[in-house]
Write a protein that holds these residues in place. Structure first.
Motif, PDB file in Angstrom:
ATOM      1  N   ASP A   1       0.832  -1.190   0.000  1.00 23.09           N
ATOM      2  CA  ASP A   1       0.000   0.000   0.000  1.00 23.09           C
ATOM      3  C   ASP A   1       0.874   1.251   0.000  1.00 23.09           C
ATOM      4  N   GLY A   2       1.281   1.629  -1.188  1.00 21.18           N
ATOM      5  CA  GLY A   2       2.001   2.889  -1.297  1.00 21.18           C
ATOM      6  C   GLY A   2       3.464   2.812  -0.900  1.00 21.18           C
ATOM      7  N   VAL A   3       4.194   1.882  -1.500  1.00 19.64           N
ATOM      8  CA  VAL A   3       5.618   1.768  -1.205  1.00 19.64           C
ATOM      9  C   VAL A   3       6.412   2.604  -2.212  1.00 19.64           C
ATOM     10  N   SER A   4       7.357   3.374  -1.711  1.00 19.41           N
ATOM     11  CA  SER A   4       8.234   4.158  -2.597  1.00 19.41           C
ATOM     12  C   SER A   4       9.669   4.049  -2.122  1.00 19.41           C
ATOM     13  N   PHE A   5      10.571   3.773  -3.017  1.00 15.93           N
ATOM     14  CA  PHE A   5      12.001   3.907  -2.704  1.00 15.93           C
ATOM     15  C   PHE A   5      12.814   3.884  -3.995  1.00 15.93           C
ATOM     16  N   ASP A   6      14.064   4.286  -3.891  1.00 11.77           N
ATOM     17  CA  ASP A   6      14.975   4.288  -5.034  1.00 11.77           C
ATOM     18  C   ASP A   6      16.176   3.405  -4.706  1.00 11.77           C
ATOM     19  N   ILE A   7      16.785   2.856  -5.737  1.00 11.70           N
ATOM     20  CA  ILE A   7      18.079   2.210  -5.557  1.00 11.70           C
ATOM     21  C   ILE A   7      19.012   2.782  -6.617  1.00 11.70           C
ATOM     22  N   ALA A   8      20.157   3.256  -6.176  1.00 11.19           N
ATOM     23  CA  ALA A   8      21.107   3.864  -7.103  1.00 11.19           C
ATOM     24  C   ALA A   8      22.009   2.788  -7.687  1.00 11.19           C
ATOM     25  N   ARG A   9      22.736   3.166  -8.730  1.00 13.12           N
ATOM     26  CA  ARG A   9      23.689   2.243  -9.358  1.00 13.12           C
ATOM     27  C   ARG A   9      24.711   1.772  -8.336  1.00 13.12           C
ATOM     28  N   GLY A  10      24.938   0.472  -8.296  1.00 10.16           N
ATOM     29  CA  GLY A  10      25.937  -0.088  -7.402  1.00 10.16           C
ATOM     30  C   GLY A  10      25.546  -0.111  -5.934  1.00 10.16           C
ATOM     31  N   GLU A  11      24.325   0.327  -5.656  1.00 14.20           N
ATOM     32  CA  GLU A  11      23.908   0.398  -4.259  1.00 14.20           C
ATOM     33  C   GLU A  11      23.206  -0.902  -3.824  1.00 14.20           C
ATOM     34  N   VAL A  12      23.374  -1.276  -2.560  1.00 16.91           N
ATOM     35  CA  VAL A  12      22.656  -2.422  -2.022  1.00 16.91           C
ATOM     36  C   VAL A  12      21.602  -1.905  -1.054  1.00 16.91           C
ATOM     37  N   LEU A  13      20.352  -2.135  -1.407  1.00 15.85           N
ATOM     38  CA  LEU A  13      19.272  -1.751  -0.503  1.00 15.85           C
ATOM     39  C   LEU A  13      18.763  -3.008   0.194  1.00 15.85           C
ATOM     40  N   GLY A  14      18.872  -3.002   1.520  1.00  8.92           N
ATOM     41  CA  GLY A  14      18.311  -4.127   2.264  1.00  8.92           C
ATOM     42  C   GLY A  14      16.843  -3.861   2.544  1.00  8.92           C
ATOM     43  N   VAL A  15      16.029  -4.892   2.372  1.00 15.07           N
ATOM     44  CA  VAL A  15      14.613  -4.740   2.695  1.00 15.07           C
ATOM     45  C   VAL A  15      14.304  -5.747   3.804  1.00 15.07           C
ATOM     46  N   VAL A  16      13.914  -5.236   4.962  1.00 11.80           N
ATOM     47  CA  VAL A  16      13.654  -6.136   6.088  1.00 11.80           C
ATOM     48  C   VAL A  16      12.210  -5.994   6.555  1.00 11.80           C
ATOM     49  N   GLY A  17      11.809  -6.928   7.383  1.00 13.43           N
ATOM     50  CA  GLY A  17      10.453  -6.902   7.927  1.00 13.43           C
ATOM     51  C   GLY A  17      10.024  -8.311   8.246  1.00 13.43           C
ATOM     52  N   GLU A  18       8.899  -8.408   8.957  1.00 12.88           N
ATOM     53  CA  GLU A  18       8.387  -9.730   9.308  1.00 12.88           C
ATOM     54  C   GLU A  18       7.860 -10.439   8.065  1.00 12.88           C
ATOM     55  N   SER A  19       7.614 -11.748   8.204  1.00 11.24           N
ATOM     56  CA  SER A  19       6.973 -12.475   7.113  1.00 11.24           C
ATOM     57  C   SER A  19       5.611 -11.844   6.843  1.00 11.24           C
ATOM     58  N   GLY A  20       5.329 -11.653   5.576  1.00 13.97           N
ATOM     59  CA  GLY A  20       4.036 -11.093   5.220  1.00 13.97           C
ATOM     60  C   GLY A  20       4.019  -9.578   5.176  1.00 13.97           C
ATOM     61  N   ALA A  21       5.180  -8.943   5.409  1.00 19.31           N
ATOM     62  CA  ALA A  21       5.217  -7.482   5.372  1.00 19.31           C
ATOM     63  C   ALA A  21       5.170  -6.957   3.949  1.00 19.31           C
ATOM     64  N   GLY A  22       5.400  -7.839   2.979  1.00 18.78           N
ATOM     65  CA  GLY A  22       5.335  -7.420   1.584  1.00 18.78           C
ATOM     66  C   GLY A  22       6.696  -7.284   0.933  1.00 18.78           C
ATOM     67  N   LYS A  23       7.744  -7.805   1.584  1.00 14.30           N
ATOM     68  CA  LYS A  23       9.099  -7.683   1.029  1.00 14.30           C
ATOM     69  C   LYS A  23       9.216  -8.422  -0.308  1.00 14.30           C
ATOM     70  N   SER A  24       8.907  -9.730  -0.254  1.00 12.45           N
ATOM     71  CA  SER A  24       9.050 -10.535  -1.464  1.00 12.45           C
ATOM     72  C   SER A  24       8.091 -10.089  -2.553  1.00 12.45           C
ATOM     73  N   LEU A  25       6.913  -9.680  -2.125  1.00 10.30           N
ATOM     74  CA  LEU A  25       5.909  -9.260  -3.097  1.00 10.30           C
ATOM     75  C   LEU A  25       6.391  -8.021  -3.854  1.00 10.30           C
ATOM     76  N   THR A  26       7.070  -7.124  -3.136  1.00  5.87           N
ATOM     77  CA  THR A  26       7.631  -5.953  -3.805  1.00  5.87           C
ATOM     78  C   THR A  26       8.633  -6.396  -4.863  1.00  5.87           C
ATOM     79  N   GLY A  27       9.485  -7.372  -4.477  1.00 12.24           N
ATOM     80  CA  GLY A  27      10.448  -7.908  -5.437  1.00 12.24           C
ATOM     81  C   GLY A  27       9.757  -8.510  -6.645  1.00 12.24           C
ATOM     82  N   SER A  28       8.715  -9.300  -6.402  1.00 10.74           N
ATOM     83  CA  SER A  28       7.976  -9.918  -7.512  1.00 10.74           C
ATOM     84  C   SER A  28       7.344  -8.863  -8.405  1.00 10.74           C
ATOM     85  N   ALA A  29       6.859  -7.782  -7.776  1.00  8.22           N
ATOM     86  CA  ALA A  29       6.225  -6.723  -8.562  1.00  8.22           C
ATOM     87  C   ALA A  29       7.246  -6.076  -9.491  1.00  8.22           C
TER      88      ALA A  29
END
Lengths: 326, 338
Positions: free
Chosen positions: B26-54
């Motif tokens: 529900d309304g996720v926004s973020f950027d990842i720059a070239r060469g940057e590693v963005l960690g995405v954390v949260g509990e199961s079901g927080a929507g981490k993997s789903l964001t990746g799939s999207a």
């Protein structure tokens, strides 16, 4: 791998000896075999002569040994009804049954697999629901009814295809084939459909279920994430993975197609082993029944061996485990 | 700074079910720059993997992207037709899944799976593809790559298989790699190697990484920035040092507080009371409010939008104007420690 094949061959031999024992004991169960050969007014001495000539005064284990020895040389004795060697009788009819069985199996695979793949990929299309409904009919209608329906429509009403027999056959020495003449091919169609319909629907449902299962796996998802073409994912990665269970079922079913072509052969008066066997049962022709039993057992054993070898062709994991097991 | 490799704007993902529409993101926004590693954390079901799939366009029905934009190098990719999206997958976005044991097709040789991917994306000959596959396997640290390339996946141990998966994700030189819990299924001893390898390969190529995990240790070592997700929203995002050392959002505080440290040995680990709401029961206002020790009136009514606080972006009213008390003192972590 070689050790695996040898081990399986040894197992096969054990199975064949066991079946041989059952076949052999059939002769004993139905009374004195001498009575089957002689007439009512044969004198006693002559009966004893025959008994001796047939080796029936030997101890039972020796008799069994002799029976198996002869069987290994494809000598199954002489038919009580026809007074002809059983091997000749079966040899004459086997091509008809095998051609019918393989035609049915080919039909089942050639139609069943694509239908299964289609219904798995297009789960909600109208055609899929149609296939699924038809397959339900295929699994639930008994063979004889299908045979009668097909004959009624295509032979009686439309007159397109012959309703019985094998058509013209070409003799190729040991093998007579109906596949080289038009009438032979036409005669093959209805019996092959009758015999193959059940297998076809079975294979279709199996392929569909397996395919749906495989499409849910991680490696299919990963294949999609790698950007492979949908075609190569479905027909390369997914289909190959559904094949292992399909091979198993096809192998087992091929055995039963050959063994239980009886009804189809009878309805279509197909001159195969099934009709011969039915006649043998009616006339208590034990040599034919025993030989048929062993022949079918042999086919099952052979097909199973081939199926096991095919597994290792399809699935590399089994190659390793086979090596490990030996 | 140049244009970000990946830019997600107000992404919404929904699942249409018989009982109505469930909004999982529900309304996720973020950027990842070239060469940057963005960690995405949260509990199961927080929507981490789903964001990746999207991002990679692999949300299966009944799920669907319901709003927002996903931009790859400034081009919008969330509304591309299937064929165009397929060309982006693998070519410009690589993906690594959690379980290397099931990511590879067991019936195909490892090398064939790599060359097949290379040939699907790059205009090279089969021989060239194979040469590249061997080079890649060497690069990810497969010993005797010339020989192992003709092996089947089951002949590789778990860690080696994940190396192969990394090679597959990188074989067409993508701009972005989405690594969805790449080490969860591996032995602890192998995890660090795989993470280091991922980090090195991407740094060399300038590949941006979206590293989804719930292993805070991995995040602390690997990521440049970290996004904390909760109930389909980003609760806090910022440089990894700032977020791990000095989290602002009460949920992030709780999450960081639950990491065991070497010094504080004797105490029980801190827990966040309660559990994440189910998708059909996300509370009005702030989704974390029922579990939050510092909630006040406004949290019941309004949904907090991300606010800039120092280096952090944090979606919490404690940092908005008119917050009741000194925010840093409160939070579920301190609550539970009492």
């Amino acid at each position: 791998m070689l050790a695996f094949i040898l081990r399986r061959l040894l197992q096969s031999v054990v199975v064949m000896i066991t079946v041989g024992l059952i076949a052999f004991s059939m002769f004993r169960f139905v009374g004195d075999p001498v009575n089957q050969v002689v007439s009512l007014d044969t004198p006693r001495e002559q009966r004893e002569q025959i008994r001796k000539a047939m080796g029936l005064d030997d101890p039972v284990p020796i008799q069994f040994l002799n029976y198996m020895k002869r069987a290994a040389q494809l000598d199954f004795g002489i038919s009580y009804q026809f007074r002809t060697p059983v091997t000749t009788l079966i040899g004459e009819r086997m091509p008809a049954t095998l051609e019918l069985a393989f035609a049915a199996a080919f039909l089942a695979l050639a139609v069943g697999i694509p239908m299964g793949v289609y219904t798995a990929l297009r789960r909600h299309s109208v055609l899929s629901s149609f296939f699924m409904t038809v397959s339900l009919v295929g699994v639930s209608l008994p063979t004889f009814l299908i045979a009668i329906l097909l004959r009624y429509v295509f032979s009686v009403q439309l007159g397109w295809l012959p309703s019985f027999g094998r058509g013209e056959v070409v003799n190729l020495g040991y093998w007579t084939t109906g596949l080289l003449t038009l009438s032979g091919l036409k005669a093959l169609i209805l019996p092959a459909i009758t015999l193959g319909l059940f297998q076809m629907t079975l294979i279709m449902r199996l392929v569909r279920a397996e395919m749906l299962e495989v499409l849910r796996t991680d490696y299919i998802r990963f294949a999609r994430a790698r950007g492979l073409r949908t075609r190569s994912i479905h027909f390369g990665h997914a289909l190959k993975n559904t094949l292992v269970p399909v091979i198993t079922i096809t192998g087992l079913q091929l055995g039963s197609i050959i063994a239980f072509a009886l009804i189809t052969e009878y309805v279509f008066q197909w001159p195969g082993m099934g009709v011969l066997f039915l006649g043998a049962v009616q006339n208590v022709d034990i040599p034919i029944m025993a030989a048929y039993l062993m022949l079918i057992a042999f086919m099952f054993v052979t097909i199973n061996l081939i199926v096991d070898l095919l597994y290792s062709v399809v699935d590399p994991r089994l190659r390793t485990s086979m090596r490990a097991a030996t | 700074m140049s244009r970000p490799v990946l830019s997600i704007r107000d992404l919404k993902v929904e699942f249409v079910t018989r009982r109505g529409v469930l909004r999982a993101i529900d309304g996720v926004s973020f950027d990842i720059a070239r060469g940057e590693v963005l960690g995405v954390v949260g509990e199961s079901g927080a929507g981490k993997s789903l964001t990746g799939s999207a991002v990679i366009g692999l949300i299966d029905p009944p799920g669907r992207i319901a709003g927002g934009e996903i931009l790859l190098n400034g081009e919008r990719i969330d509304d591309l037709p299937a064929a165009a999206m397929r060309e982006i997958r693998g070519r410009r976005i690589g993906m690594v899944f959690q379980d290397p044991l099931t990511s590879l097709n067991p019936l195909y040789r490892v090398g064939d799976q790599i060359t097949e991917t290379i040939l699907a994306h790059l205009d090279v000959s089969a021989a060239e593809a194979r040469r590249r596959a061997i080079d890649l396997l060497k690069e990810v640290g497969i010993p005797a790559a010339e020989r192992r390339i003709d092996g089947y996946p089951h002949e590789f141990p778990g860690g080696m298989r994940q190396r192969v998966v990394l090679a597959l994700a990188l074989c067409a030189e993508p701009d972005l790699v989405i690594a969805d819990e790449p080490t969860t299924a591996l032995d602890v001893s192998v995890q660090a190697q795989i993470i280091a390898l991922l980090r090195r390969l991407c740094a060399e190529r300038g590949t941006a990484v979206m590293l989804i995990t719930h292993d805070m240790g991995v995040i602390a070592e690997t990521a440049d920035r970290v996004a904390v997700m909760y109930a389909g929203r980003v609760a806090e995002i910022g440089p990894v040092r700032a977020v791990v050392k000095d989290p602002l959002h009460p949920y992030a505080k709780g999450l960081m507080g639950s990491i065991p440290t070497l010094e504080g040995a004797a105490d029980r680990l801190v827990q966040i009371p309660g559990s994440m709401p189910r998708l059909n029961a996300i509370p009005r206002g702030c989704a974390f409010r029922p579990r939050c020790g510092s909630a006040f009136a406004r949290c019941h009514i309004e949904r907090p939008e991300p606010l800039r606080v120092g280096e952090h972006d944090v979606a919490c009213f404690l940092y908005a104007q008119g917050a009741p008390a000194e925010p840093a003192a409160a939070g579920p972590g301190t609550e539970a420690r009492r």
